[in-house]
Design a protein around this motif. Structure first.
Motif, PDB file in Angstrom:
ATOM      1  N   LEU B 272     -27.099  55.008-127.313  1.00  0.00           N
ATOM      2  CA  LEU B 272     -26.447  54.255-126.226  1.00  0.00           C
ATOM      3  C   LEU B 272     -26.619  52.761-126.424  1.00  0.00           C
ATOM      4  CD1 LEU B 272     -27.171  55.990-122.809  1.00  0.00           C
ATOM      5  CD2 LEU B 272     -25.047  55.756-124.046  1.00  0.00           C
ATOM      6  N   VAL B 273     -27.875  52.400-126.686  1.00  0.00           N
ATOM      7  CA  VAL B 273     -28.180  50.981-126.828  1.00  0.00           C
ATOM      8  C   VAL B 273     -27.444  50.407-128.025  1.00  0.00           C
ATOM      9  CG1 VAL B 273     -30.019  49.343-127.294  1.00  0.00           C
ATOM     10  CG2 VAL B 273     -30.397  51.238-125.719  1.00  0.00           C
ATOM     11  N   LEU B 274     -27.473  51.182-129.110  1.00  0.00           N
ATOM     12  CA  LEU B 274     -26.802  50.718-130.308  1.00  0.00           C
ATOM     13  C   LEU B 274     -25.325  50.476-130.033  1.00  0.00           C
ATOM     14  CD1 LEU B 274     -27.320  50.236-133.369  1.00  0.00           C
ATOM     15  CD2 LEU B 274     -26.244  52.467-133.720  1.00  0.00           C
ATOM     16  N   MET B 275     -24.706  51.454-129.369  1.00  0.00           N
ATOM     17  CA  MET B 275     -23.278  51.336-129.085  1.00  0.00           C
ATOM     18  C   MET B 275     -22.988  50.110-128.221  1.00  0.00           C
ATOM     19  SD  MET B 275     -21.647  53.256-130.813  1.00  0.00           S
ATOM     20  CE  MET B 275     -20.097  52.625-130.187  1.00  0.00           C
ATOM     21  N   ALA B 276     -23.792  49.962-127.179  1.00  0.00           N
ATOM     22  CA  ALA B 276     -23.552  48.843-126.262  1.00  0.00           C
ATOM     23  C   ALA B 276     -23.655  47.517-127.000  1.00  0.00           C
ATOM     24  CB  ALA B 276     -24.533  48.895-125.108  1.00  0.00           C
ATOM     25  N   TRP B 277     -24.719  47.403-127.822  1.00  0.00           N
ATOM     26  CA  TRP B 277     -24.927  46.100-128.462  1.00  0.00           C
ATOM     27  C   TRP B 277     -24.071  45.907-129.695  1.00  0.00           C
ATOM     28  CZ3 TRP B 277     -26.731  42.013-126.130  1.00  0.00           C
ATOM     29  CH2 TRP B 277     -27.391  42.250-124.924  1.00  0.00           C
ATOM     30  N   LEU B 278     -23.578  47.036-130.232  1.00  0.00           N
ATOM     31  CA  LEU B 278     -22.636  46.908-131.329  1.00  0.00           C
ATOM     32  C   LEU B 278     -21.354  46.264-130.841  1.00  0.00           C
ATOM     33  CD1 LEU B 278     -23.107  47.774-134.218  1.00  0.00           C
ATOM     34  CD2 LEU B 278     -21.593  49.722-133.814  1.00  0.00           C
ATOM     35  N   SER B 279     -21.058  46.479-129.584  1.00  0.00           N
ATOM     36  CA  SER B 279     -19.814  45.902-129.052  1.00  0.00           C
ATOM     37  C   SER B 279     -19.890  44.379-129.007  1.00  0.00           C
ATOM     38  CB  SER B 279     -19.509  46.476-127.679  1.00  0.00           C
ATOM     39  OG  SER B 279     -20.453  46.033-126.742  1.00  0.00           O
ATOM     40  N   VAL B 280     -21.108  43.834-129.049  1.00  0.00           N
ATOM     41  CA  VAL B 280     -21.212  42.365-129.003  1.00  0.00           C
ATOM     42  C   VAL B 280     -20.573  41.712-130.229  1.00  0.00           C
ATOM     43  CG1 VAL B 280     -22.798  40.408-128.948  1.00  0.00           C
ATOM     44  CG2 VAL B 280     -23.221  42.401-127.508  1.00  0.00           C
ATOM     45  N   PRO B 281     -21.070  42.078-131.457  1.00  0.00           N
ATOM     46  CA  PRO B 281     -20.419  41.443-132.613  1.00  0.00           C
ATOM     47  C   PRO B 281     -18.954  41.825-132.743  1.00  0.00           C
ATOM     48  CG  PRO B 281     -21.981  43.133-133.301  1.00  0.00           C
ATOM     49  CD  PRO B 281     -22.199  42.925-131.846  1.00  0.00           C
ATOM     50  N   VAL B 282     -18.626  43.075-132.359  1.00  0.00           N
ATOM     51  CA  VAL B 282     -17.224  43.492-132.483  1.00  0.00           C
ATOM     52  C   VAL B 282     -16.350  42.629-131.564  1.00  0.00           C
ATOM     53  CG1 VAL B 282     -15.592  45.368-132.109  1.00  0.00           C
ATOM     54  CG2 VAL B 282     -17.800  45.832-133.177  1.00  0.00           C
ATOM     55  N   ALA B 283     -16.776  42.511-130.298  1.00  0.00           N
ATOM     56  CA  ALA B 283     -15.996  41.712-129.356  1.00  0.00           C
ATOM     57  C   ALA B 283     -15.929  40.266-129.834  1.00  0.00           C
ATOM     58  CB  ALA B 283     -16.617  41.772-127.967  1.00  0.00           C
ATOM     59  N   PHE B 284     -17.050  39.784-130.358  1.00  0.00           N
ATOM     60  CA  PHE B 284     -17.072  38.404-130.831  1.00  0.00           C
ATOM     61  C   PHE B 284     -16.090  38.223-131.982  1.00  0.00           C
ATOM     62  CE2 PHE B 284     -18.674  35.176-133.745  1.00  0.00           C
ATOM     63  CZ  PHE B 284     -18.700  34.087-132.907  1.00  0.00           C
ATOM     64  N   ALA B 285     -16.173  39.170-132.928  1.00  0.00           N
ATOM     65  CA  ALA B 285     -15.305  39.055-134.099  1.00  0.00           C
ATOM     66  C   ALA B 285     -13.834  39.160-133.697  1.00  0.00           C
ATOM     67  CB  ALA B 285     -15.656  40.139-135.106  1.00  0.00           C
ATOM     68  N   CYS B 286     -13.563  40.033-132.716  1.00  0.00           N
ATOM     69  CA  CYS B 286     -12.164  40.205-132.317  1.00  0.00           C
ATOM     70  C   CYS B 286     -11.633  39.007-131.540  1.00  0.00           C
ATOM     71  CB  CYS B 286     -12.003  41.451-131.457  1.00  0.00           C
ATOM     72  SG  CYS B 286     -12.289  42.963-132.361  1.00  0.00           S
ATOM     73  N   THR B 287     -12.489  38.377-130.753  1.00  0.00           N
ATOM     74  CA  THR B 287     -11.984  37.287-129.916  1.00  0.00           C
ATOM     75  C   THR B 287     -12.070  35.937-130.608  1.00  0.00           C
ATOM     76  OG1 THR B 287     -14.150  37.137-128.864  1.00  0.00           O
ATOM     77  CG2 THR B 287     -12.456  38.409-127.720  1.00  0.00           C
ATOM     78  N   PHE B 288     -12.929  35.874-131.647  1.00  0.00           N
ATOM     79  CA  PHE B 288     -13.113  34.567-132.276  1.00  0.00           C
ATOM     80  C   PHE B 288     -11.813  33.933-132.753  1.00  0.00           C
ATOM     81  CE2 PHE B 288     -14.156  31.620-135.657  1.00  0.00           C
ATOM     82  CZ  PHE B 288     -15.075  30.824-135.006  1.00  0.00           C
ATOM     83  N   PRO B 289     -10.921  34.703-133.383  1.00  0.00           N
ATOM     84  CA  PRO B 289      -9.663  34.078-133.831  1.00  0.00           C
ATOM     85  C   PRO B 289      -8.882  33.435-132.686  1.00  0.00           C
ATOM     86  CG  PRO B 289      -9.893  36.276-134.741  1.00  0.00           C
ATOM     87  CD  PRO B 289     -10.998  36.110-133.759  1.00  0.00           C
ATOM     88  N   PHE B 290      -9.133  33.872-131.469  1.00  0.00           N
ATOM     89  CA  PHE B 290      -8.389  33.292-130.355  1.00  0.00           C
ATOM     90  C   PHE B 290      -8.984  31.975-129.876  1.00  0.00           C
ATOM     91  CE2 PHE B 290      -7.376  37.783-130.125  1.00  0.00           C
ATOM     92  CZ  PHE B 290      -6.008  37.734-129.979  1.00  0.00           C
ATOM     93  N   SER B 291     -10.195  31.665-130.357  1.00  0.00           N
ATOM     94  CA  SER B 291     -10.862  30.503-129.764  1.00  0.00           C
ATOM     95  C   SER B 291     -10.119  29.207-130.087  1.00  0.00           C
ATOM     96  CB  SER B 291     -12.328  30.444-130.186  1.00  0.00           C
ATOM     97  OG  SER B 291     -12.428  30.457-131.583  1.00  0.00           O
TER      98      SER B 291
END
Lengths: 747, 694
Positions: B272-291
């Motif tokens: 659970l913890v892994l999944m939750a915190w894995l979403s951090v870099p994923v979300a970051f990587a996905c949104t970074f191009p929009f910055s």
């Protein structure tokens, strides 16, 4: 970053510079000091009727978007409904079917593309049974297993089936989420667009009105105030429907439902609730006055700060040269603090009211819990519990009843809190709307007649008859502050009339009346003997071109500045006008010629250049009446001579065409050279060399035309005022010290 | 700029060509998002690089040091709010277990945590009603103190659909997770903290803007300055909070939830913890191009808003011109176009926010689906109970909230960074404030000398190397004290530029301006300007009382000095005639007075300063001959102790001068007294005089 050095700067400066004091920033924003409200201050009166009036006033701005507003409402409604239904469905599927393993309803199975083996056959769960037949239903299910033996009759889903249901559900969830996100975001974007359009409608109407208000209004109003009203106050219109109608209705509905439910448990409980609601309501009533005052103060302080900022930035040059930065900064700082205080104390008062209501609500909840626990312990009967005993086991007070009732009471308290919050924000909203509509409701002093006659063509004469005029209402007393005290003057086409007089004698005012920037207090201004008030404003102004005393240029290209008053002028016309004003040469020397962008207030040009652009701007309009207000004050003698010669030639040789609003430069060109009349030209100036060349000279003093005639006529009057004026000019040029007087006889 | 047309920034025009070339490398989508520089002449940067963004974050954080006390208070208050949150669920549990269900303490499976001991001590051994009374009393105390059970406190006002109208709430943002006395205090501290931070920044910006160099002053639009001070600066605290409080408490709550998860659901916890915190870099990587696009669109929306403000400010403050030229309709259309463009830019920015939010949401949703599969599998297997599903998803949501926050952390900052950059741009812009120190000027005894002075206006407002039009070329003159100097020459010959050099309103491109033999660049600018008074061509009066306008020049002037200055400038009669005399409030930019009267007041203001050098730029243009004669006579008298420099066209003024500088095309053609210059047979000045008197 400059903080540290800036700090040092201030310190160092204080050592050697007493003008820039150290304490340029008042560092403290106190938590409590300044909270007291002026008890005598009259709160803005906004009764129900006023609120209704303001709300209805927004209609014309919402109306153009009505179709979209309704669409939004429908979309929103269906969106919420769809979300609610799919939510329930999903919850049922995940908990009852996947987790517990019950079989699916037929529709659920078909949506998930699952076969009949997943579908329940339990008639009760299919809606055929009723509450009393639990046991029978079980037996029947068993029987059907025996009879058919097919997989579909198994009471439970197998683990494999449960996984399948889950997987398909997840696929739908993903599709649904994507669609819901898309739809939700689109609807949100759509709503933003709609409200922006509504706000835009209001803004534009406000600017339009502000621009049509007479200069008398603008003399007293601050620019920053107009900016604040058009921006900040008007924006509140976007919240009217949500905060003024939807939110209160939803909250009130919730309150009523909760109250009814609580009353069903125990009427005494409801009485208790109502008893708490009374102080809450009275708190709302009592605090309203205060909140309104605070909200108004907040908006006024914001408006003052905007004005201050704008005014300081307008006058930066003077401030810089006078080294008054610190002084104006202190003013800004004061206004900034005033605005921060107003915002803070408004929020503090709102917080206090919210807190009081919240505490009362909390006491209601805590007291209610205590009461309910007491009732549970003594096993008291609920009020309507017996009547619904068939459905729910709330005949006597128990844990379940406690939970349900507590949630309701909690919802009640929250509802009251949010309702009062909405109420307070609404006060601010209506104060804002009132400020916005105040601007819209200001009646322009100069208005078009109901049935305007077109300005006659050709224009043969312009006349003032017994014109009296005073600026401002402040100068009390009949005729006390009159600038003009009965002016009579007539000017004919083809002649140049010079208006001469001391500073402040009313020369520019006379011209402002001709443009109908103001209407005279008494008397009339006439074109061809017809009162100006019979003509439409646009019509008059399109027939009069003026080169203003203040050479106002806009931050735009040179060409656009020249065409400012004649949007349809072609480039050739613009260049021709520039040539007449002797501006063509220097414009062509600029880096991008006619397309060069001018800086703020046209400051990159010398004042003489600006003046020539101003003249070109008047000339390009090619109108039958031309007013040159101090046209050549900033020009050197050589340039002046050229410009005036050009103008004289242009004024007499190229008679203007009639221009009535729509008629453009093309019509003017078509008609040029056909009519012999010539233009009516007015020239306001102090320069003798300019004046002498005028056909007629009107000398204005003490609000009246004292003398009127040619230079020769007026010089012939032995004690003439004009003559005295001319002599003063001559003396100024000749008299100084012997060393200059010798060589240069004036001629 | 074209007169009207909605997409002005898309019309390159020749003016934009230079700027645009530097964007040649920007890609097509950047074009879609707006190349826009709208109205800006000074700040024409369309993009912010990631590195700049990071620097801006650091600089914003530094501002905390200016409100340390409040910052610490807010932190402690928010931390304190955690405590009642710990007690509340356990106390509610006592109500249910020990009062309603009347069970004795310590019979339930779960023992109360250690911090509940005092509560248990008070309640234990009492009757159920006694327990209830104890708890109720404690509830009331907690309600009054912390506002427990009544929700948070946050007092935002309603706002509009554009950045300008959202600034008010940003400026006074603040709140508390609780209520009661504690929550109220937190709200108060928080609002004041936000206000302090924003106010520090905006007053600093105001100061920098008010000390912009003359050369940039002409290019900086008033509406834009107003927008930056009032609507951009208030965004900064938001940035600071995101970086400090919000991050800290998010992290705390994430850790607390991890603890709970590990404690009771150790078996599935790692995944659970892994999944939750894995979403951090994923979300970051996905949104970074929009910055990048978000920063750009945010900048554009603010620039477009500022352009709207410009239009409005211009037409309102020049209303007389607008009305008399019949341009009301045109100005309205211009405003409407700008305003609708600003709203459109707001929506573009919103669209980028929504798209990036959808992407971040997707990353988190993916993790959520995985967790659902994981937990349902266990339940279907029978290794977990049905009840665990809701609990676990609840806990996952609690871990996912901070994870989602950190995943979208960077993208959320971008909108604010755009605003903050607009502020810092002018804080970094060269300003006269930068020139500190230098020798103080006590008096001016000898006079002013210009040595080989050249001056060219920068063609680019940013003051870069490329120089524009040469305004002055090799000027060498000396003006001594006690002289009345006239600067004469055709329009555009550089008269004003020359005069600007003396109080260092402009600095020569090469050559030196010497005040008493010392280079003006080495003098302390404030003291120099105290001794040099400049009266401008444009007579700018503030909309304050006449007295305030005069005191602006010299705050210490006595009533007698004011009266004397007014009399000299010929203002005494009309000022006396005003309803409140000296204390009459002037209208917007002094419009209640005639132009001639305004000009006389401006001259009076110059005289009030009583400084060693007095420069008058075309003082007599709007004056009638009588007033002018009086003024020139007065100047003559004044000049006996001082240096008076007059830029003039009128012969009557010029002839009175001790020396005349005749400028043409930025070059001093002739320099000498009237007689000397008239004596030259074919002199330029002589020709000028001949024309004047013809």
């Amino acid at each position: 970053m400059t903080e540290a050095p800036a700090g040092e700067t201030t310190a160092r400066r204080s050592l050697n510079d007493n003008g820039d004091s150290t304490k340029t920033e008042r560092s403290k924003l106190p938590l409590l000091a300044g909270y007291r409200l002026d008890a005598a201050a009259a709160p803005p009166r906004i009764g129900w009727r006023e609120m209704l009036r303001l709300a209805l006033r927004t209609w014309p701005f919402m109306r153009p978007m009505l179709r979209h507003l309704i669409t939004l409402l429908v979309l929103g409604f269906w969106g919420v409904l769809a979300g609610w239904i799919t939510g329930l469905w999903g919850m049922d599927l995940i908990t009852n079917k996947v987790l517990v393993g019950e079989k699916l309803q037929p529709l659920q199975a078909s949506v998930l593309f699952l076969g009949s083996e997943y579908v329940t056959t339990d008639p009760q769960r299919l809606g055929a049974g009723d509450a009393g037949k639990d046991a029978n239903a079980g037996e029947e299910a068993d029987a059907s297993v025996d009879a058919g033996g097919s997989a579909s009759s198994a009471p439970e889903l197998t683990p494999q089936q449960r996984r399948t249901v889950r997987n398909r559900l997840l696929v739908w969830t993903v599709i649904g989420s994507v669609l819901a996100t898309l739809a939700g975001f689109s609807i949100y974007y759509y709503s933003v667009w709609i409200w922006q359009c509504v706000n835009q409608n209001l803004r534009v109407a406000m600017v339009e009105r502000a621009e049509s208000l007479s200069l008398k209004h603008h003399d007293e109003a601050r620019v920053g105030d107009a900016i604040f009203r058009v921006y900040q106050d008007s924006a509140m219109i976007v919240n009217l429907i949500q905060e003024g109608i939807v939110a209160p209705l939803v909250a009130a509905y919730g309150l009523l439902i909760a109250l009814a439910l609580v009353a069903a448990f125990d009427p005494w409980f409801a009485v208790f609730v109502l008893a708490v609601m009374v102080p809450i309501a009275s708190l709302a009533v009592v605090s309203t006055r205060r909140i309104r005052l605070r909200a108004r103060d907040n908006r006024q302080a914001g408006s003052s700060l905007t004005s201050r900022t704008q005014e300081v930035f307008t006058a930066l040059k003077v401030i810089k040269a006078n080294r008054a930065e610190t002084r104006v900064f202190r003013r800004f700082d004061e206004d900034s603090h005033a605005a921060l205080h107003a915002a803070y104390f408004l929020r503090l008062d709102m917080a206090l009211v919210t807190l009081a209501v919240g505490t009362l609500g909390g006491l209601l909840l805590i007291g209610g819990e205590y009461l309910m626990v007491a009732w549970i312990i003594e096993e008291r009967e609920t009020f309507l519990g017996a009547a619904v005993a068939a459905f729910i086991g709330f005949v006597i007070w128990n844990y379940g009843a406690f939970e349900v009732a507590r949630n309701r009471v909690s919802g009640l308290a929250e509802g009251a809190r949010s309702l009062i919050g909405t109420w307070m924000r609404m006060q601010d909203l209506f104060i804002a709307l009132r400020r916005a509509f105040h601007l819209l409701d200001l009646a322009p002093e100069v208005v078009d007649p109901a049935d305007p006659t077109p300005v006659p063509t050709p224009i043969a004469s312009v006349a003032w008859r017994g014109v009296r005029f005073a600026y401002g209402s402040e100068t009390a007393g009949e005729g006390q502050g009159d600038v003009l005290k009965g002016v009579d003057l007539e000017a004919e086409a083809g002649a140049v009339t010079a208006i001469v007089g001391a500073t402040g004698a009313g020369k520019s005012t006379l011209m402002a009346l001709l443009l109908r920037l103001f209407d005279p207090d008494s008397g009339k201004v006439m074109i061809n003997g017809e009162d100006l008030r019979a003509f439409a404003l646009d019509d008059i102004r399109s027939n009069v071109a003026i080169a203003l005393q203040k050479n106002v240029l806009f931050a735009d290209s040179v060409a656009a500045n020249i065409a400012f008053g004649a949007a349809r002028a072609s480039r050739a016309e613009i260049e021709a006008a520039a040539k007449i004003a002797d501006a063509d040469e220097f414009i062509r020397e600029m880096p991008k010629g006619y397309d060069t962008e001018l800086g703020e207030r046209g400051a990159k040009l010398s004042s003489g250049q600006r003046q020539r652009l101003s003249i070109a701007r008047a000339v390009v309009r090619n109108s039958p009446i031309l007013v040159l207000d101090e046209p050549t004050a900033a020009l050197d003698a050589r340039t002046e001579r050229r410009v005036l010669l050009n103008l004289a030639e242009w004024g007499r040789a190229a008679p203007p065409a009639q221009r009535s609003g729509e008629a453009s430069g093309k019509a003017a060109k078509a008609a040029s050279g056909e009519r012999p009349a010539g233009r009516v030209i007015f020239l306001i100036t102090h320069r003798l060399s300019t004046i002498k060349n005028a056909d007629r000279i009107a000398f204005i003093e003490d609000g009246r035309i004292q003398e009127h005639g040619t230079h020769g006529d007026l010089m012939a009057l032995p004690d003439g005022r004009y003559r005295a004026f001319v002599e003063a000019e001559a003396v100024a040029a000749e008299q100084p010290s012997a060393r200059t007087a010798t060589g240069q006889p004036r001629q | 700029m074209t007169a009207n047309g909605p997409a002005k920034e898309d019309v390159p025009g020749r003016s934009g060509a230079r700027r645009r070339r530097s964007f040649a490398k920007s890609s097509w989508w950047q074009g879609l998002l707006g190349k826009g520089t709208f109205d800006d002449r000074v700040d024409v940067r369309p993009d912010i690089t990631t590195r700049e963004a990071v620097t801006l974050l650091g600089r914003s954080l530094k501002l905390i040091t200016e409100a340390k006390g409040l910052f610490l208070c807010k932190f402690l208050l928010q931390l304190g709010m955690v405590v009642p949150g710990l007690y509340l669920p356990w106390m509610l549990r006592i109500v249910v277990d020990n009062a309603i269900r009347q069970e004795p303490f310590d019979t339930t499976e779960v023992r109360l945590p250690p911090f509940m001991e005092p509560v248990q001590f008070l309640a234990e051994g009492q009757t159920p009603m006694g327990i209830m009374l104890t708890i109720t009393v404690m509830f009331v105390v907690m309600l009054l103190l912390f506002g427990s059970r009544m929700g948070g406190l946050r007092m935002d006002l309603l706002q509009g659909q554009d950045a300008a109208t959202q600034a008010e709430n940003q400026l006074s943002a603040g709140g508390s997770a609780g209520g009661g006395i504690w929550g109220l205090t937190e709200l108060m501290v928080n609002v004041r903290l936000t206000q302090t931070l924003a106010n520090r920044l905006r007053t600093r910006l105001f100061r920098r803007l008010s000390r912009m160099p003359m050369t940039a002053l002409d290019d900086q639009r008033i509406g834009d300055s107003v927008y930056r001070v009032l609507y951009d600066a208030p965004m900064m605290p938001n940035l600071v909070y995101d970086l400090t409080f919000t991050s800290f408490f998010m992290l705390v709550s994430a850790v607390a939830n991890l603890y709970v998860l590990q404690y009771s659901y150790g078996q599935v916890a790692p995944e659970l913890v892994l999944m939750a915190w894995l979403s951090v870099p994923v979300a970051f990587a996905c949104t970074f191009p929009f910055s990048g696009p978000l920063r750009r669109t945010s900048q554009n929306k603010r620039a477009a808003g500022a352009a709207t403000t410009n239009t409005m400010e211009e037409s309102m403050s020049q209303i007389a011109a607008v009305q008399s030229l019949g341009a009301g309709e045109r100005e309205r259309d211009r405003f409407a176009a700008r305003s609708s463009q600003a709203f459109q830019r707001e929506r573009y920015s919103l669209a980028v926010v929504l798209i990036s939010a959808a992407v971040a949401f997707g990353a988190l949703g993916g993790a959520g689906i995985y967790v659902t599969v994981l937990v349902t599998n266990r339940i279907i297997d029978g290794s977990m109970s049905v009840g665990d599903f809701a609990t676990l998803l609840g806990i996952f949501a609690q871990i996912a909230t901070p994870a989602g926050y950190f995943g979208a952390f960077w993208i959320k900052l971008q909108d604010v960074i755009a605003a903050v950059r607009r502020v810092f741009f002018f804080l970094d812009f060269p300003s006269e404030e930068d020139r500190v120190g230098g020798t103080r000027v006590a008096t001016i005894r000898q006079g002013v000398t210009l040595e080989h002075v050249h001056f060219a206006y920068p063609s680019d407002p940013r003051g870069s190397d490329s120089l524009g039009k040469k305004a002055l070329r090799d000027v060498n003159v000396h003006f001594g004290m006690g002289e009345l100097i006239a600067i004469v020459g055709p329009t555009g010959s550089g008269k004003t530029t020359l005069a600007y050099l003396i109080p260092n309103l402009l600095t020569p491109t090469s050559g030196r301006v010497l005040i008493d033999g010392r280079d003006a660049r080495e003098l302390e600018i404030g003291s120099l300007r105290r001794h040099v008074t400049y009266v401008f061509q444009e007579h700018l009066l503030l909309s304050e009382s006449i007295r305030e306008n005069l005191l602006l020049a010299n705050p210490e002037a006595t009533q007698e000095q004011l009266a004397a200055a007014l009399a000299t400038a010929g203002c005494d009669d009309f000022v006396e005639a005003l309803p409140h005399g000296l204390d009459t409030e002037l209208g917007r930019s002094g419009d209640t007075l005639s132009v001639g009267q305004q000009q006389r007041l401006s001259i009076a203001r110059g005289l009030v300063r009583d400084s060693s050098v007095l420069i008058l730029d075309e003082p007599t243009a709007a004056l009638d001959p009588q007033t002018e004669n009086a003024l020139v006579a007065a100047l003559k008298a004044v000049a006996e102790k001082r240096l008076v420099i007059v830029i003039a066209h009128r012969l009557s003024t010029i002839k009175n001068a001790d020396a005349i500088v005749f400028l043409e095309d930025g070059v001093v053609r002739e320099f000498g007294s009237h007689d000397e210059l008239m004596a030259k047979p074919s002199g330029a000045y002589r020709e000028f005089v001949a024309l004047q008197t013809a």
